[in-house]
Design an enzyme around this catalytic site. Sequence first.
Site, PDB file in Angstrom:
ATOM      1  CG  HIS B 278       8.178  -4.124 -11.171  1.00  0.00           C
ATOM      2  ND1 HIS B 278       7.658  -2.946 -10.678  1.00  0.00           N
ATOM      3  CD2 HIS B 278       7.135  -4.794 -11.710  1.00  0.00           C
ATOM      4  CE1 HIS B 278       6.350  -2.908 -10.911  1.00  0.00           C
ATOM      5  NE2 HIS B 278       6.000  -4.017 -11.546  1.00  0.00           N
ATOM      6  CD  GLU B 279       7.354  -8.203 -13.716  1.00  0.00           C
ATOM      7  OE1 GLU B 279       6.472  -8.934 -13.222  1.00  0.00           O
ATOM      8  OE2 GLU B 279       7.104  -7.103 -14.251  1.00  0.00           O
ATOM      9  CG  HIS B 282       4.344  -8.276  -9.541  1.00  0.00           C
ATOM     10  ND1 HIS B 282       3.173  -7.757  -9.037  1.00  0.00           N
ATOM     11  CD2 HIS B 282       4.754  -7.400 -10.496  1.00  0.00           C
ATOM     12  CE1 HIS B 282       2.883  -6.608  -9.663  1.00  0.00           C
ATOM     13  NE2 HIS B 282       3.842  -6.367 -10.549  1.00  0.00           N
ATOM     14  CD  GLU B 307       2.528  -2.263 -10.366  1.00  0.00           C
ATOM     15  OE1 GLU B 307       2.195  -3.414 -10.727  1.00  0.00           O
ATOM     16  OE2 GLU B 307       3.341  -1.553 -10.993  1.00  0.00           O
TER      17      GLU B 307
END
Lengths: 511, 511
Positions: B278-279, B282, B307
Site C-alpha cells: 500500500h505505501e 503512494h 489513495e
Amino acid sequence: MAETPTQESDTAPTVDDDTPEAYRELLDRTKRLAHLADVGGVLHWDQQVTMPDGGAPARAAQQSALSSLTHEYLTDDETGDLLDGAVEAELTDPQAAVVRETRRDYEQATRVPGELVEEITRTGSEAQQIWQDAKADDEFAAFAPTLETLRDLHVERAEHIDADRDPYRVMFEGVDPDLPLDRVEAILHDLRDELVPLIEDLQSRDPDLADPFAEGSFDEDSQEALSRAFLDDLGYDWDRGRLDTSPHPFTVGSQHDCRITTRFRDEDPFGAVLATIHEFGHATYELGLPQEHYGTPLGQSRGIVHESQSRFWENHVGRTKAFWDRYADTVNEHFGTEASPQDLYEAANRIYPDNLIRVEADELTYHLHIILRAEIEKAFVAGELDVEEIPTAWNDRMEEYLGVRPDTDTEGCLQDIHWTGGFASFQSYTVGSVLAAQLDAALREDLDEDVDELIRAGEFEPLHDWMTEHVHRHGQRYPADELIERATGEPLTAEYFVDYAEAKFGDLYGS
Amino acid sequence: MAETPTQESDTAPTVDDDTPEAYRELLDRTKRLAHLADVGGVLHWDQQVTMPDGGAPARAAQQSALSSLTHEYLTDDETGDLLDGAVEAELTDPQAAVVRETRRDYEQATRVPGELVEEITRTGSEAQQIWQDAKADDEFAAFAPTLETLRDLHVERAEHIDADRDPYRVMFEGVDPDLPLDRVEAILHDLRDELVPLIEDLQSRDPDLADPFAEGSFDEDSQEALSRAFLDDLGYDWDRGRLDTSPHPFTVGSQHDCRITTRFRDEDPFGAVLATIHEFGHATYELGLPQEHYGTPLGQSRGIVHESQSRFWENHVGRTKAFWDRYADTVNEHFGTEASPQDLYEAANRIYPDNLIRVEADELTYHLHIILRAEIEKAFVAGELDVEEIPTAWNDRMEEYLGVRPDTDTEGCLQDIHWTGGFASFQSYTVGSVLAAQLDAALREDLDEDVDELIRAGEFEPLHDWMTEHVHRHGQRYPADELIERATGEPLTAEYFVDYAEAKFGDLYGS
C-alpha cells in the site's frame, strides 16, 4: 579555584510578569530563529545518516529555502527595532546577555550586503570542486586563483563587519570578541615553542609502545557494541540521543535531542572508540544546557568552547591509564583480544611525527599542523604572503616543526578543504585541546575525590556535574573568555596542556 | 479510452527567456513554500522513525516555528501582488496551472483570520486528549461539547473561505472544487446501494477460506526481509527511498526522496506485506512526478488522487490471484510455511462484516464504515443532527449497513480521532479505492499485454509506465476531476469498483 555558583547565574526563565514587552517580543523572535537553525541541523543529520542518495537535489533546495527565509527574518527591520527597544528597557543580566547575543547575530548578518554573502557562498561552493580536482592532480596552481578570490571576498566581508579592525581579527572574532584573537595567538606561539622540542625529544627515545590491534580485522557489529557499551557507561542519555554512522563523525542537536555519529574501520577499531568518546563529549555540552532556555542564547552552546568538551572526554578521560584499567576487559570481551590496560593506554597515546596529514595526526603533533595553517593564512590574508608562496611556506614549516617535508601539495597545502569556506577557523581545534586541559586541571583541583580513582571506578557523574556547573548551564551567558576565567580562575593558557603532555608522554616514553 | 498524451502536457520547465517576470518571481516563491513544506515532512518522518523520545518538546517548537514562518511568507502582501501580476501576464497553460494552484493556497490561507486558525489548532490539539479519555472511558458525553465547538469553528472557517457555498461542501472542496463533492456523494450513495446487498449475499455463503497464518508467530526479521523482497520486485527505487517501521505506516517525500514505513506484528505477517505494498503505491506517485518541476504544482501530487495509487497496488496487484501465483514460493521461503497460491489469494481477500472497527475492516465493508461517517458528519455540520444524537445514529447505521451493533461508543462513534482535526476527510479513502478500480480498468483496456500475465511474470514496468503517463507526470496540471476524465475517459464512477468486487468475491465465495 573555580567560582562558586551564585544566584546570579541561575537558570530561571527570563520572562515573568515584570518583563518589558520589547524583551518579550525579541525573545520570541530569537527563539524562532534558533528553532529554524535546529531544523537545519535535523536536515543535515538526515542527509549524513539516513537520506537516500537520490535526495541530494531536493535537500539542497530545502536547505537553501530554509536559510534564505531565516536570513530574511533575522535581518528584517523589525528585528532591529526590537533590539533597539530592548536595549532601552531595564533588563536583568541574563536578559541583557540574550539581547547581546541576538544583536551580535543581527549585526553580523545585516552589515554584510546580501550580494556579497551570495557571492561568497557561490564561490565557496564552486571552489570545493576546484580544490578537489587540484588535490587529485597535485596541481596547486589550479586552485590558487580561486583561493585568492576567496581571500579577497572574505576580506571584503570583514571590512563590512568592522572596517576599523584588522580583517583577519574580524574573521576570527566577528562583530565582538567572544575570545580575543590576541590570546589565542599567544597560546599558539607558546605551544609551538614547547611542542617542537618536546616532540623531538620524545621521538629520539623511540620507545616500543604496544599496538594490540596491529594484526586482525574487527567486524562492525563488535565495534558498534563496544561503542554502545562505552556510551552506556559514560552516561549518554539514550532518551535524548542516538548513535549512528556517517563518513565523518559529528554531533548535532540540542538539550532535548543530541545525536552522535561515529565510523567503523575493520582494521582500526580504536579509531571508532576514540571518535565515539570524542563525539560523546560534544553531546555532553548540548545535553547539559538548561532545558528551560531551549532556543535562547542562555540555552545554547558556545562554538569556541565546544571542542574543549569533546577533547576533555577523549583525552583526559579516554586516553588515561585509569580508563584502560577499567575497560581493558570490556575491550577484550568484544574483540577477543588479550590486551593489558597498559597495552591499551599505549595504543591510545602513540605519537608519529612523520605523519603529513592533520586529520590523522596524534594528540601532540596535531597542534603543529594547526599552528602552521594559522601562521600561513594570517600572512596570506594580510597580503604579506602571495598565493604562489603558500606551498613552499607550508613545506618549510612542516620541516621546521615536524622534521618532515611533503613531496606533494596533495599531502601539503592542498590537504584540507577548509579554506573554501573561509579563514581563521583552524584555531578552534587547538583552543579545544588547551581549554580541555585547563578545565581538567581545575576540575581535579576542585573535586574532593581523586579523578583517576573515579574513572577507574566508572563513576563519571562528578565529572559531568562539575562540567555542567561550570560550563554547560551558563549557555552563552558570558563571552568565552569570561566563561573560562569563571570556570578555571584564569584566562585561557597553554600551560596546563603543556604540563599534561609532558607528564603523560614523559611517563610513557620514559623521561 | 485514455487520452493519448500530447505536447500540451509535456514536462518542460516553465521558465525560459520569454517568461514574464511576474511569473518568474511567483514561481520562486511557490518553490520556496514547497521546499519548506518538504522540510516539515522530513521533521515528521524523523519524529516517527528516528527521533529519540526526549526530542518531542524541541520538535514541537521546531515545527511550530517552521509553520508560522511559512504561513507568514505565504500570506505576505507580496504573494498577492505577484499573483495579481502573474494573472495579467500572458501565460502558457502549464504556467497558468502553477498560478491557479498557488492562488488556491494563498486564498485559503488569507481568507481565514489568523486568530481563528490558531483557535482551531489549539482546540483540535486539546480535543485529542479529551477524545482519548472519552474513548478510554466509553463516555461520549465527555467529548460531545468539544466536538460541538470544533464543528462551530470549522463552520466559521468555511464561511470565511466562501460564505456563498454550503460549509460542508467548502470543507471538502476548499476555495475551488478540485473534485466536486456532488460527484463523491453520488458515488458513496451508489456504493452503499450495491455493497450492502453484496456483503449480505457473500456472508450468507459462509465459504471456508484459507488462513495459512492462523497458527504461528513470524519474527520481524523475516517479515522485513519479505517486505524488502516485494519492494525490490515491484520496482521501488532504493536510491530515492527507504523502508523503516513506525507505529502507523505512512509515506512521505517527493520525486527525489520518497520514504515508506510499515509495521510488523508477529501474529499478522500478511498485514505488514499489504501495508508495505500500500505505501509502495503512494511512493510510486511521488517518485513518478517530473523531477524538473520539483517544488512547483506541476511536480506535486494531488491529495485526493493519492489513495488511488496505494489502493491500485494493494488491491489490483497485491490481492490478485496472479500475484500469489508468483509469490507463494517467496512467502513460504521467508516464513517456512507451505501455503498454496490459492491459500494466499484467499487470505488476502477474507471479508468479515461483523468487525466494528474501520481500520481493521476488509476491502468491502471498509466503505460502509466511511459512508456512515460521511452521512453523520454532513448532517451534524448542517445542524440537522444534534451532537448527542450521534451515538444512536452511528449504531443504527452499523446495524443497517453491516448487521452489527456496537455495544459501546468506544467501538462506535468514538473509535476514530479524525474529527479532532476537522470534517469531510473520510471520503478520500473511498475515492481512492473507487478511482483505483477505474484506473485499473482503463489500464487493462489500454495495455496490449494481459495484466494478470504481467503480474504473474513479475513484469510491473508497463503498469508503472501507464500510471506515470496518465497520472503522475501531470502533477497538479489538471484539477482532479479533469485528470480522471483524461486518464480514464469518463468522470469518477463507482461502477468499476462494484464490477471488480462482484467478480472477485463472487469467484472466491462461489457465486
